[in-house]
Scaffold this motif. Structure first.
Motif, PDB file in Angstrom:
ATOM      1  N   ASP A 132      12.469   2.311  -3.961  1.00  0.00           N
ATOM      2  CA  ASP A 132      12.265   1.760  -2.623  1.00  0.00           C
ATOM      3  C   ASP A 132      11.346   0.539  -2.680  1.00  0.00           C
ATOM      4  OD1 ASP A 132      13.893   3.676  -1.502  1.00  0.00           O
ATOM      5  OD2 ASP A 132      12.230   4.997  -0.912  1.00  0.00           O
ATOM      6  N   ALA A 133      10.347   0.600  -3.549  1.00  0.00           N
ATOM      7  CA  ALA A 133       9.443  -0.541  -3.708  1.00  0.00           C
ATOM      8  C   ALA A 133      10.206  -1.750  -4.242  1.00  0.00           C
ATOM      9  CB  ALA A 133       8.289  -0.187  -4.638  1.00  0.00           C
ATOM     10  N   ASN A 134      11.092  -1.518  -5.184  1.00  0.00           N
ATOM     11  CA  ASN A 134      11.905  -2.604  -5.733  1.00  0.00           C
ATOM     12  C   ASN A 134      12.803  -3.202  -4.649  1.00  0.00           C
ATOM     13  OD1 ASN A 134      12.696  -4.279  -7.873  1.00  0.00           O
ATOM     14  ND2 ASN A 134      14.491  -3.012  -8.264  1.00  0.00           N
ATOM     15  N   ASP A 135      13.413  -2.353  -3.815  1.00  0.00           N
ATOM     16  CA  ASP A 135      14.245  -2.847  -2.713  1.00  0.00           C
ATOM     17  C   ASP A 135      13.421  -3.684  -1.737  1.00  0.00           C
ATOM     18  OD1 ASP A 135      16.462  -1.591  -3.746  1.00  0.00           O
ATOM     19  OD2 ASP A 135      16.354   0.134  -2.369  1.00  0.00           O
ATOM     20  N   LEU A 136      12.244  -3.184  -1.388  1.00  0.00           N
ATOM     21  CA  LEU A 136      11.367  -3.910  -0.468  1.00  0.00           C
ATOM     22  C   LEU A 136      10.926  -5.242  -1.072  1.00  0.00           C
ATOM     23  CD1 LEU A 136       9.786  -4.066   2.173  1.00  0.00           C
ATOM     24  CD2 LEU A 136       7.986  -2.681   1.093  1.00  0.00           C
ATOM     25  N   PHE A 137      10.602  -5.227  -2.344  1.00  0.00           N
ATOM     26  CA  PHE A 137      10.210  -6.453  -3.042  1.00  0.00           C
ATOM     27  C   PHE A 137      11.347  -7.476  -3.005  1.00  0.00           C
ATOM     28  CE2 PHE A 137      10.506  -8.775  -7.109  1.00  0.00           C
ATOM     29  CZ  PHE A 137       9.371  -9.569  -7.008  1.00  0.00           C
ATOM     30  N   GLN A 138      12.575  -7.018  -3.312  1.00  0.00           N
ATOM     31  CA  GLN A 138      13.723  -7.930  -3.323  1.00  0.00           C
ATOM     32  C   GLN A 138      14.029  -8.463  -1.927  1.00  0.00           C
ATOM     33  OE1 GLN A 138      16.971  -5.943  -5.288  1.00  0.00           O
ATOM     34  NE2 GLN A 138      15.919  -5.906  -7.249  1.00  0.00           N
ATOM     35  N   ASP A 139      13.944  -7.604  -0.915  1.00  0.00           N
ATOM     36  CA  ASP A 139      14.163  -8.064   0.464  1.00  0.00           C
ATOM     37  C   ASP A 139      13.141  -9.126   0.847  1.00  0.00           C
ATOM     38  OD1 ASP A 139      16.290  -6.341   0.780  1.00  0.00           O
ATOM     39  OD2 ASP A 139      15.144  -4.825   1.903  1.00  0.00           O
ATOM     40  N   THR A 140      11.900  -8.902   0.429  1.00  0.00           N
ATOM     41  CA  THR A 140      10.832  -9.851   0.739  1.00  0.00           C
ATOM     42  C   THR A 140      11.079 -11.196   0.063  1.00  0.00           C
ATOM     43  OG1 THR A 140       9.253  -8.052   0.981  1.00  0.00           O
ATOM     44  CG2 THR A 140       8.344 -10.255   0.615  1.00  0.00           C
ATOM     45  N   MET A 141      11.442 -11.155  -1.194  1.00  0.00           N
ATOM     46  CA  MET A 141      11.702 -12.397  -1.921  1.00  0.00           C
ATOM     47  C   MET A 141      12.884 -13.149  -1.308  1.00  0.00           C
ATOM     48  SD  MET A 141       9.330 -12.642  -3.908  1.00  0.00           S
ATOM     49  CE  MET A 141       9.025 -13.067  -5.573  1.00  0.00           C
ATOM     50  N   LEU A 142      13.913 -12.426  -0.962  1.00  0.00           N
ATOM     51  CA  LEU A 142      15.087 -13.048  -0.353  1.00  0.00           C
ATOM     52  C   LEU A 142      14.722 -13.712   0.973  1.00  0.00           C
ATOM     53  CD1 LEU A 142      18.139 -13.472  -0.622  1.00  0.00           C
ATOM     54  CD2 LEU A 142      18.455 -11.339   0.634  1.00  0.00           C
TER      55      LEU A 142
END
Length: 177
Positions: A30-40
């Motif tokens: 979930d942290a990885n998903d949140l990180f990727q959403d943030t970067m995008l």
């Protein structure tokens, strides 16, 4: 700042952003998903970043807002799924499984109850029961989504009132299952 320099600059904060994401989610995926959403989002909205301001704080704000919005969305979905008292096909199936003759009487009662509904309640309810989403029903009937939700709710209440005799049976079947 050009887009390549901006991208390099935001990726220089990846470790601290991932740690911040993990502090929210407590789960690595979930942290990885949140990180990727943030970067995008940061890349997509790079034009809104004001050069000379704190990039790390801007990224943290995006992440925090993304997490909050995601949490609210999932909480709302969970609440809708657990709080609503739907008259669904699985409950109708339970009430119609004793034998063919009893099932026929039950289905006849359901059809009679549906026929008693006024068209403004019947149509949205049937569409919803068939699997259409609220917004799809609203678009098709050219009425506001709030009206669709209200009409489905009213239809559900009217049907529950007319089919109250079966509620004890469904409750006892659910305890058995």
């Amino acid at each position: 700042m050009d887009s390549q320099a901006f991208n390099l600059n935001i990726f220089s904060h990846k470790d601290s952003l991932y740690a911040f994401a993990f502090s929210f989610t407590r789960d690595s995926e979930d942290a990885n998903d949140l990180f990727q959403d943030t970067m995008l989002k940061a890349i997509n909205y790079s034009s809104q970043f004001k050069e000379g301001t704190n990039l790390k704080a801007w990224l943290y704000t995006i992440m925090r807002n993304t997490f909050i919005n995601s949490y609210r969305k999932s909480a709302k979905t969970t609440a809708i799924m657990t709080v609503t008292d739907d008259l669904t096909s699985d409950k109708l199936f339970l009430s119609a499984t004793l034998n063919n003759s009893e099932g026929k009487f039950v289905m006849d009662d359901i059809y009679k109850a549906l026929e008693k509904l006024q068209p403004e309640y019947y149509t949205p309810f049937i569409k919803y029961f068939e699997g259409f989403k609220y917004h799809e029903i609203a678009d098709e009937l050219q009425i506001p989504i709030g009206t669709v939700k209200t009409r489905i709710h009213v239809a559900r209440q009217l049907l529950k009132k007319q089919l109250r005799v079966y509620s004890k049976f469904v409750d006892s079947q659910e305890r058995v299952a």
